[in-house]
Design a protein around this motif. Structure first.
Motif, PDB file in Angstrom:
ATOM      1  N   LEU A  79       4.056  -7.467  -5.220  1.00 47.32           N
ATOM      2  CA  LEU A  79       3.154  -8.100  -4.484  1.00 47.32           C
ATOM      3  C   LEU A  79       3.751  -9.854  -4.056  1.00 47.32           C
ATOM      4  O   LEU A  79       3.312  -9.929  -2.943  1.00 47.32           O
ATOM      5  CB  LEU A  79       1.699  -8.392  -5.269  1.00 47.32           C
ATOM      6  N   ALA A  80       4.129 -10.324  -5.076  1.00 51.90           N
ATOM      7  CA  ALA A  80       4.701 -11.773  -4.749  1.00 51.90           C
ATOM      8  C   ALA A  80       5.732 -11.612  -3.791  1.00 51.90           C
ATOM      9  O   ALA A  80       5.908 -12.473  -2.696  1.00 51.90           O
ATOM     10  CB  ALA A  80       5.097 -12.164  -5.990  1.00 51.90           C
ATOM     11  N   LEU A  81       6.833 -10.708  -3.817  1.00 58.83           N
ATOM     12  CA  LEU A  81       7.920 -10.550  -2.866  1.00 58.83           C
ATOM     13  C   LEU A  81       7.558 -10.164  -1.390  1.00 58.83           C
ATOM     14  O   LEU A  81       8.088 -10.325  -0.579  1.00 58.83           O
ATOM     15  CB  LEU A  81       9.023  -9.713  -3.410  1.00 58.83           C
ATOM     16  N   LEU A  82       6.227  -9.315  -1.328  1.00 58.17           N
ATOM     17  CA  LEU A  82       5.670  -8.930  -0.108  1.00 58.17           C
ATOM     18  C   LEU A  82       4.966  -9.992   0.573  1.00 58.17           C
ATOM     19  O   LEU A  82       4.331 -10.002   1.637  1.00 58.17           O
ATOM     20  CB  LEU A  82       4.977  -7.896  -0.273  1.00 58.17           C
ATOM     21  N   GLU A  83       4.956 -11.280  -0.231  1.00 57.95           N
ATOM     22  CA  GLU A  83       4.181 -12.314   0.092  1.00 57.95           C
ATOM     23  C   GLU A  83       2.611 -12.159   0.458  1.00 57.95           C
ATOM     24  O   GLU A  83       2.224 -12.459   1.504  1.00 57.95           O
ATOM     25  CB  GLU A  83       4.815 -13.190   1.384  1.00 57.95           C
ATOM     26  N   LEU A  84       2.165 -11.087  -0.434  1.00 61.36           N
ATOM     27  CA  LEU A  84       0.724 -10.762  -0.158  1.00 61.36           C
ATOM     28  C   LEU A  84      -0.162 -11.457  -1.328  1.00 61.36           C
ATOM     29  O   LEU A  84      -1.428 -11.378  -1.480  1.00 61.36           O
ATOM     30  CB  LEU A  84       0.472  -9.323  -0.443  1.00 61.36           C
ATOM     31  N   SER A  85       0.476 -12.474  -2.129  1.00 62.76           N
ATOM     32  CA  SER A  85      -0.337 -13.366  -3.150  1.00 62.76           C
ATOM     33  C   SER A  85       0.283 -14.520  -3.318  1.00 62.76           C
ATOM     34  O   SER A  85       1.605 -14.685  -3.263  1.00 62.76           O
ATOM     35  CB  SER A  85      -0.334 -12.289  -4.501  1.00 62.76           C
ATOM     36  N   ASP A  86      -0.443 -15.576  -3.473  1.00 66.26           N
ATOM     37  CA  ASP A  86      -0.069 -16.920  -3.926  1.00 66.26           C
ATOM     38  C   ASP A  86       0.389 -16.932  -5.546  1.00 66.26           C
ATOM     39  O   ASP A  86       1.066 -17.920  -5.798  1.00 66.26           O
ATOM     40  CB  ASP A  86      -0.951 -17.908  -3.479  1.00 66.26           C
ATOM     41  N   ALA A  94       8.543   5.338  -2.496  1.00 65.91           N
ATOM     42  CA  ALA A  94       8.973   4.505  -1.058  1.00 65.91           C
ATOM     43  C   ALA A  94       9.241   3.287  -1.461  1.00 65.91           C
ATOM     44  O   ALA A  94       8.373   2.445  -2.289  1.00 65.91           O
ATOM     45  CB  ALA A  94       7.895   4.717  -0.095  1.00 65.91           C
ATOM     46  N   THR A  95      10.296   2.694  -0.908  1.00 60.89           N
ATOM     47  CA  THR A  95      10.556   1.455  -1.262  1.00 60.89           C
ATOM     48  C   THR A  95      10.946   0.276   0.067  1.00 60.89           C
ATOM     49  O   THR A  95      11.202   1.193   1.011  1.00 60.89           O
ATOM     50  CB  THR A  95      11.815   1.311  -2.208  1.00 60.89           C
ATOM     51  N   VAL A  96      10.889  -0.925  -0.105  1.00 62.00           N
ATOM     52  CA  VAL A  96      11.087  -1.675   0.805  1.00 62.00           C
ATOM     53  C   VAL A  96      12.299  -2.775   0.041  1.00 62.00           C
ATOM     54  O   VAL A  96      12.117  -2.723  -0.984  1.00 62.00           O
ATOM     55  CB  VAL A  96      10.071  -2.318   1.526  1.00 62.00           C
ATOM     56  N   ALA A 103       6.876   0.062  -1.755  1.00 62.01           N
ATOM     57  CA  ALA A 103       6.151  -0.156  -0.614  1.00 62.01           C
ATOM     58  C   ALA A 103       4.871  -0.629  -0.604  1.00 62.01           C
ATOM     59  O   ALA A 103       4.261  -0.544  -1.775  1.00 62.01           O
ATOM     60  CB  ALA A 103       6.452   1.120   0.108  1.00 62.01           C
ATOM     61  N   PRO A 104       4.562  -1.369   0.386  1.00 57.33           N
ATOM     62  CA  PRO A 104       3.376  -2.128   0.256  1.00 57.33           C
ATOM     63  C   PRO A 104       2.031  -1.287  -0.246  1.00 57.33           C
ATOM     64  O   PRO A 104       1.208  -1.776  -1.019  1.00 57.33           O
ATOM     65  CB  PRO A 104       3.049  -2.459   1.583  1.00 57.33           C
ATOM     66  N   ALA A 105       1.945   0.083   0.399  1.00 57.31           N
ATOM     67  CA  ALA A 105       0.829   0.763  -0.012  1.00 57.31           C
ATOM     68  C   ALA A 105       0.680   1.121  -1.625  1.00 57.31           C
ATOM     69  O   ALA A 105      -0.241   1.030  -2.228  1.00 57.31           O
ATOM     70  CB  ALA A 105       0.703   2.294   0.539  1.00 57.31           C
ATOM     71  N   ARG A 106       2.051   1.599  -2.219  1.00 53.71           N
ATOM     72  CA  ARG A 106       1.993   1.789  -3.397  1.00 53.71           C
ATOM     73  C   ARG A 106       1.590   0.419  -4.352  1.00 53.71           C
ATOM     74  O   ARG A 106       0.931   0.472  -5.421  1.00 53.71           O
ATOM     75  CB  ARG A 106       3.485   2.350  -3.766  1.00 53.71           C
ATOM     76  N   THR A 107       2.385  -0.444  -3.979  1.00 49.86           N
ATOM     77  CA  THR A 107       1.990  -1.943  -4.502  1.00 49.86           C
ATOM     78  C   THR A 107       0.541  -2.297  -4.808  1.00 49.86           C
ATOM     79  O   THR A 107       0.126  -2.684  -5.765  1.00 49.86           O
ATOM     80  CB  THR A 107       3.069  -2.927  -3.848  1.00 49.86           C
ATOM     81  N   LEU A 108      -0.226  -2.135  -3.628  1.00 51.91           N
ATOM     82  CA  LEU A 108      -1.585  -2.503  -3.642  1.00 51.91           C
ATOM     83  C   LEU A 108      -2.228  -1.565  -4.671  1.00 51.91           C
ATOM     84  O   LEU A 108      -3.252  -1.857  -5.066  1.00 51.91           O
ATOM     85  CB  LEU A 108      -2.276  -2.362  -2.115  1.00 51.91           C
ATOM     86  N   GLY A 156       0.797  -6.164   9.695  1.00 57.66           N
ATOM     87  CA  GLY A 156       1.378  -4.804   9.908  1.00 57.66           C
ATOM     88  C   GLY A 156       2.421  -3.999   8.996  1.00 57.66           C
ATOM     89  O   GLY A 156       3.010  -3.365   9.442  1.00 57.66           O
ATOM     90  N   LEU A 157       2.079  -4.449   7.641  1.00 58.75           N
ATOM     91  CA  LEU A 157       2.937  -3.846   6.809  1.00 58.75           C
ATOM     92  C   LEU A 157       2.533  -2.547   6.283  1.00 58.75           C
ATOM     93  O   LEU A 157       3.293  -1.771   5.784  1.00 58.75           O
ATOM     94  CB  LEU A 157       2.800  -4.485   5.349  1.00 58.75           C
ATOM     95  N   LEU A 158       1.279  -2.243   6.701  1.00 60.07           N
ATOM     96  CA  LEU A 158       0.738  -0.772   6.400  1.00 60.07           C
ATOM     97  C   LEU A 158      -0.377  -0.667   7.290  1.00 60.07           C
ATOM     98  O   LEU A 158      -1.071  -1.630   7.871  1.00 60.07           O
ATOM     99  CB  LEU A 158       0.378  -0.508   5.020  1.00 60.07           C
ATOM    100  N   THR A 159      -0.969   0.783   7.190  1.00 61.06           N
ATOM    101  CA  THR A 159      -2.113   1.094   7.899  1.00 61.06           C
ATOM    102  C   THR A 159      -3.305   1.366   6.891  1.00 61.06           C
ATOM    103  O   THR A 159      -2.777   1.788   5.566  1.00 61.06           O
ATOM    104  CB  THR A 159      -2.073   2.223   8.906  1.00 61.06           C
TER     105      THR A 159
END
Length: 194
Positions: free
Chosen positions: A87-94, A129-131, A140-145, A168-171
């Motif tokens: 989550l931190a590496l995807l910059e989705l959390s402070d 799935a990885t990024v 990947a973002p969906a799995r992470t969330l 736009g990281l996921l739908t």
């Protein structure tokens, strides 16, 4: 004994691709013996950061060095960053996670775990799935969330999902499919509170 001449420059080039870090195994593939590695540590060319993990001395530090060190220490071919670390590496959390979260196949759950590492397991045959971010693999973002929805504050989870959608990281459909695949459809209420 390695027959060819040690390739220190090749080892350093590989390390530069990994924020200056390299493993003892990587050194071995470049013909650098443990004795030669020890010599270069004593001479100040490399620093030993932990058992089996080294860094080119003077290489600039980065924000995610702690995550990289612990991922490499567990095994670059065995683990991917996950949960709050992803989550931190995807910059989705402070939030800066206080521990490094790694996902490993269930058969690897007995790996030596450095302090400050949380190992999460997955079925051995599951394709994850990885990024890549900053030269490290992460879920990947969906799995992470889906992974963090029950572990962080609901408001933070909803905000992370909103940011991922906006960037736009996921739908929403991908997130719904991942939750269904993992049998965690209830987390959608946390991720989409509207």
């Amino acid at each position: 004994m390695h027959d060819s001449k040690p390739d220190i420059r090749g080892l350093e080039a590989e390390a530069y691709q990994q924020s200056g870090y390299f493993t003892a195994a990587q050194a071995g593939t470049h013909g650098v013996s443990s004795q030669l590695l020890s010599h270069h540590v004593k001479q100040g060319r490399f620093d030993r950061t932990r058992r089996g993990l080294y860094r080119v001395r003077g290489f600039p530090t980065s924000q995610h060095d702690d995550m990289r060190e612990k991922w490499m220490a567990v095994g670059m071919d065995k683990a991917v960053l996950s949960h709050e670390s992803a989550l931190a590496l995807l910059e989705l959390s402070d939030n800066v996670p206080d521990r490094v979260h790694l996902l490993v196949p269930r058969r690897r759950r007995g790996l030596r775990r450095p302090s400050g590492v949380v190992l999460h397991t997955r079925p051995d045959d599951e394709k994850v799935a990885t990024v890549w971010r900053d030269g490290m693999p992460l879920t990947a973002p969906a799995r992470t969330l889906v992974d963090v929805a029950d572990e962080i504050q609901p408001e933070q989870a909803a905000m992370a999902a909103e940011h991922a959608l906006r960037r736009g990281l996921l739908t929403r459909r991908q997130l719904e499919q991942e939750a269904a695949r993992r049998g965690k459809t209830r987390v959608l209420e946390t991720l989409f509170p509207d």
